[in-house]
Design a protein around this motif. Structure first.
Motif, PDB file in Angstrom:
ATOM      1  N   ALA A   3      -2.706   4.082 -11.769  1.00  0.00           N
ATOM      2  CA  ALA A   3      -4.033   2.869 -11.654  1.00  0.00           C
ATOM      3  C   ALA A   3      -5.142   2.436 -13.022  1.00  0.00           C
ATOM      4  CB  ALA A   3      -5.257   3.023 -10.462  1.00  0.00           C
ATOM      5  N   THR A   4      -3.750   3.253 -14.091  1.00  0.00           N
ATOM      6  CA  THR A   4      -4.164   2.706 -15.289  1.00  0.00           C
ATOM      7  C   THR A   4      -4.572   1.530 -15.918  1.00  0.00           C
ATOM      8  OG1 THR A   4      -2.188   2.744 -16.262  1.00  0.00           O
ATOM      9  CG2 THR A   4      -2.900   4.940 -15.943  1.00  0.00           C
ATOM     10  N   LEU A   6       5.668   5.898  -5.993  1.00  0.00           N
ATOM     11  CA  LEU A   6       5.178   5.836  -6.733  1.00  0.00           C
ATOM     12  C   LEU A   6       4.826   3.949  -6.952  1.00  0.00           C
ATOM     13  CD1 LEU A   6       3.709   5.199  -9.949  1.00  0.00           C
ATOM     14  CD2 LEU A   6       6.253   4.207 -10.160  1.00  0.00           C
ATOM     15  N   LEU A   7       3.121   3.641  -7.042  1.00  0.00           N
ATOM     16  CA  LEU A   7       2.450   2.356  -6.562  1.00  0.00           C
ATOM     17  C   LEU A   7       1.846   2.092  -8.626  1.00  0.00           C
ATOM     18  CD1 LEU A   7       1.704   0.153  -4.333  1.00  0.00           C
ATOM     19  CD2 LEU A   7      -0.364   0.881  -4.783  1.00  0.00           C
ATOM     20  N   ALA A   8       2.154   1.184  -8.477  1.00  0.00           N
ATOM     21  CA  ALA A   8       1.125   0.451  -9.834  1.00  0.00           C
ATOM     22  C   ALA A   8      -0.047  -0.238  -9.242  1.00  0.00           C
ATOM     23  CB  ALA A   8       1.888  -0.422 -10.687  1.00  0.00           C
ATOM     24  N   LEU A   9      -1.170  -0.217  -9.496  1.00  0.00           N
ATOM     25  CA  LEU A   9      -2.597  -0.714  -9.015  1.00  0.00           C
ATOM     26  C   LEU A   9      -2.673  -1.946  -9.963  1.00  0.00           C
ATOM     27  CD1 LEU A   9      -5.174  -1.294  -6.944  1.00  0.00           C
ATOM     28  CD2 LEU A   9      -6.138   0.724  -8.011  1.00  0.00           C
ATOM     29  N   ARG A  10      -2.910  -3.250 -10.657  1.00  0.00           N
ATOM     30  CA  ARG A  10      -3.132  -4.017 -11.558  1.00  0.00           C
ATOM     31  C   ARG A  10      -3.927  -5.027 -10.863  1.00  0.00           C
ATOM     32  NH1 ARG A  10      -1.238  -0.325 -13.811  1.00  0.00           N
ATOM     33  NH2 ARG A  10       0.943  -0.286 -14.668  1.00  0.00           N
ATOM     34  N   VAL A  53       3.252  -3.826  -6.495  1.00  0.00           N
ATOM     35  CA  VAL A  53       2.486  -3.731  -7.178  1.00  0.00           C
ATOM     36  C   VAL A  53       1.233  -3.785  -6.154  1.00  0.00           C
ATOM     37  CG1 VAL A  53       1.370  -5.056  -9.353  1.00  0.00           C
ATOM     38  CG2 VAL A  53       3.208  -4.137  -9.493  1.00  0.00           C
ATOM     39  N   ALA A  54       0.375  -3.094  -6.279  1.00  0.00           N
ATOM     40  CA  ALA A  54      -0.942  -3.527  -5.461  1.00  0.00           C
ATOM     41  C   ALA A  54      -2.043  -4.423  -6.292  1.00  0.00           C
ATOM     42  CB  ALA A  54      -1.865  -2.397  -4.911  1.00  0.00           C
ATOM     43  N   TRP A  59      -1.189   1.553   1.488  1.00  0.00           N
ATOM     44  CA  TRP A  59      -0.279   1.872   0.979  1.00  0.00           C
ATOM     45  C   TRP A  59      -0.306   3.200   1.434  1.00  0.00           C
ATOM     46  CZ3 TRP A  59       1.535   5.113  -2.687  1.00  0.00           C
ATOM     47  CH2 TRP A  59       3.078   5.291  -3.020  1.00  0.00           C
ATOM     48  N   VAL A  60      -1.236   3.595   1.168  1.00  0.00           N
ATOM     49  CA  VAL A  60      -1.106   5.508   1.162  1.00  0.00           C
ATOM     50  C   VAL A  60      -1.581   5.501   2.573  1.00  0.00           C
ATOM     51  CG1 VAL A  60      -3.067   7.690   0.402  1.00  0.00           C
ATOM     52  CG2 VAL A  60      -2.227   5.772  -1.300  1.00  0.00           C
ATOM     53  N   ARG A  61      -2.172   5.218   3.302  1.00  0.00           N
ATOM     54  CA  ARG A  61      -2.067   5.273   4.899  1.00  0.00           C
ATOM     55  C   ARG A  61      -1.072   4.848   5.677  1.00  0.00           C
ATOM     56  NH1 ARG A  61      -8.357   3.031   5.582  1.00  0.00           N
ATOM     57  NH2 ARG A  61      -9.174   5.102   4.164  1.00  0.00           N
TER      58      ARG A  61
END
Length: 257
Positions: A80-81, A103-107, A239-240, A249-251
């Motif tokens: 989430a950078t 791995l998930l990217a939060l953008r 990507v989220a 996604w985590v849940r």
């Protein structure tokens, strides 16, 4: 923190530093099935700390990140950078591959031009610097405190540089620094453009609402905007677009065991 009745809490490492990362941590911190740690790069002197566990500082590249993940038994990694933290995103992808951790990217979505906008796209800060002499003479530079070397040789132009902390040299010779942290409002951005007689704006396509008013102010003033395109997310990384999507996604990971 997970309660004692949740012995197998999902350990989530969030690579943070953005508003979305903080909101994600706030949502996950209230879930006893999840133990969340947010990692901050430490480049801002007084960061806004999220809830949950926090670590500050780098990992020493992808192998260092992978080692940290193994040591702390990380089950899921969320990048989430900032959308322009390309090196950290590549490191995250490599570390996730090494450790076989999801791995998930939060953008957050990028900005979209509106009627009246005079946008000029650039693939990098260097390309943005090449465009500037043809667009204006008084530049409102809102790309952060790093990377100013790309503009250091433009002696004929004057720069108003806005950043949270003091810029790092080399910098433009004709420069005024404005230390400030968003969110910014439209009236304030209008006043900056008027008072400093700004005739061109430079921004990264960071997206989000916190710094978007400068685009509306530039549109109203009829001045051009140089928009630096964001680097792509590493290939194959899902990507989220919102913290809520990342929470789901985590849940889903927790539910799948």
């Amino acid at each position: 923190m997970p309660g004692p009745d949740v012995p197998h809490a999902l350990r989530v490492l969030v690579l943070g530093g953005t508003t979305e990362a903080r909101r994600l941590a706030e949502s996950l911190a209230g879930d006893r099935r999840v133990r969340v740690t947010t990692s901050l790069a430490g480049r801002v002197a007084a960061p806004r700390l999220p809830p949950g566990e926090v670590r500050v500082g780098g990992f020493g590249g992808p192998h260092g990140l992978a080692a940290w993940m193994r040591e702390h038994r990380v089950d899921a990694l969320i990048d989430a950078t900032h959308p322009f933290a390309a090196t950290m995103s590549r490191n995250a992808a490599e570390a996730a591959a090494q450790t076989h951790v999801p791995l998930l990217a939060l953008r957050r979505p990028g900005w979209v031009a509106q009627d009246g906008d005079r946008w000029h796209f650039a693939g990098s800060l260097a390309e943005a610097a090449e465009l500037l002499p043809t667009l204006g003479e008084r530049v409102f530079l809102t790309t952060g405190r790093t990377g100013l070397a790309a503009f250091a040789d433009l002696d004929a132009l004057w720069f108003l540089v806005r950043s949270v902390d003091a810029p790092e040299p080399p910098c433009p010779v004709r420069m005024e620094v404005l230390l400030d942290r968003g969110p910014f409002d439209l009236d304030g951005e209008r006043e900056i453009i008027r008072r400093h007689r700004v005739d061109v704006l430079v921004t990264k396509d960071s997206g989000g609402d916190a710094t978007a008013p400068k685009l509306a102010a530039a549109r109203e003033a009829g001045i051009p905007v140089v928009v630096v395109r964001r680097p792509p997310v590493p290939e194959g990384v899902p990507v989220a677009r919102t913290p809520d999507e990342a929470v789901r996604w985590v849940r889903k990971l927790y539910a799948s065991g």
